[in-house]
Design an enzyme around this catalytic site. Sequence first.
Site, PDB file in Angstrom:
ATOM      1  N   HIS A  56     -20.898  13.249  15.035  1.00  0.00           N
ATOM      2  CA  HIS A  56     -20.467  11.849  15.038  1.00  0.00           C
ATOM      3  C   HIS A  56     -20.746  11.199  13.694  1.00  0.00           C
ATOM      4  CE1 HIS A  56     -24.792  11.747  15.950  1.00  0.00           C
ATOM      5  NE2 HIS A  56     -24.776  10.614  15.284  1.00  0.00           N
ATOM      6  N   HIS A 138     -20.993   9.175   6.686  1.00  0.00           N
ATOM      7  CA  HIS A 138     -21.239  10.621   6.695  1.00  0.00           C
ATOM      8  C   HIS A 138     -21.359  11.133   8.123  1.00  0.00           C
ATOM      9  CE1 HIS A 138     -25.310   9.123   7.359  1.00  0.00           C
ATOM     10  NE2 HIS A 138     -25.604  10.312   7.866  1.00  0.00           N
TER      11      HIS A 138
END
Length: 196
Positions: A56, A138
């Site tokens: 995620h 990220h």
Amino acid sequence: MTQLQGSAPERDSGSEPQRVFFALWPDELVAAALHACARRIHAQTGGRLMRRDSLHLTLAFLGDQPPERVEALRELAATLRGEAFELRLVRAGAWQRGRIVWGGPEATPPPLAALADGLAAALRGEGFAVEARPFAAHVTLVRNGHQPPPREIDLPVSWQVGDFALMRSHLGAEGARYECIGRWPLSGADQDCSGR
Ligand code: 2AM
């Protein structure tokens, strides 16, 4: 991940604090592509490969919150407006001497920056403690790598982001298990959530 559409949690969560965070959560296809990418990077870095169902992009980490504050988070999320966007994961890197090995975009897409900034501002407005560090888009692919990753992802992953989620983290011996406790669409997104 358990799926819920911005409504009540799947079970009575009692009065215990819940460890929660907002995130972009990929569908099965994107998760598979991310995981393939993570496996290739892991072959180079070593360390702990993230599970496919745990990949995620964190928007805001809140930590332990009492149930009434989790409800406030859900109300806050429902007021946020944002645009759907494409996230192309093309770069890799490592922070904290390989503790986090990540994949990310060349530059943060403006709708993602707007979503993360809008969320942080709304959270601060409601008195939630939010990281002061600037948002760095990220996806953690590997933890505790021993060698540096490549700078570029050989097969870039294209992720059409159409919603954001409030996630609950259950910590266990085999790492964290994540439960979706709310999901909100971004405008311009395909509203068909089949396959999720
Ligand atoms: P990450 O985004 O770099 O992987 C759930 O724990 C998610 O929230 C993880 O993805 C984690 O890091 C992110 N996160 C951000 N700040 C955190 C903190 N102080 N403690 C734990 N996780 C944090």
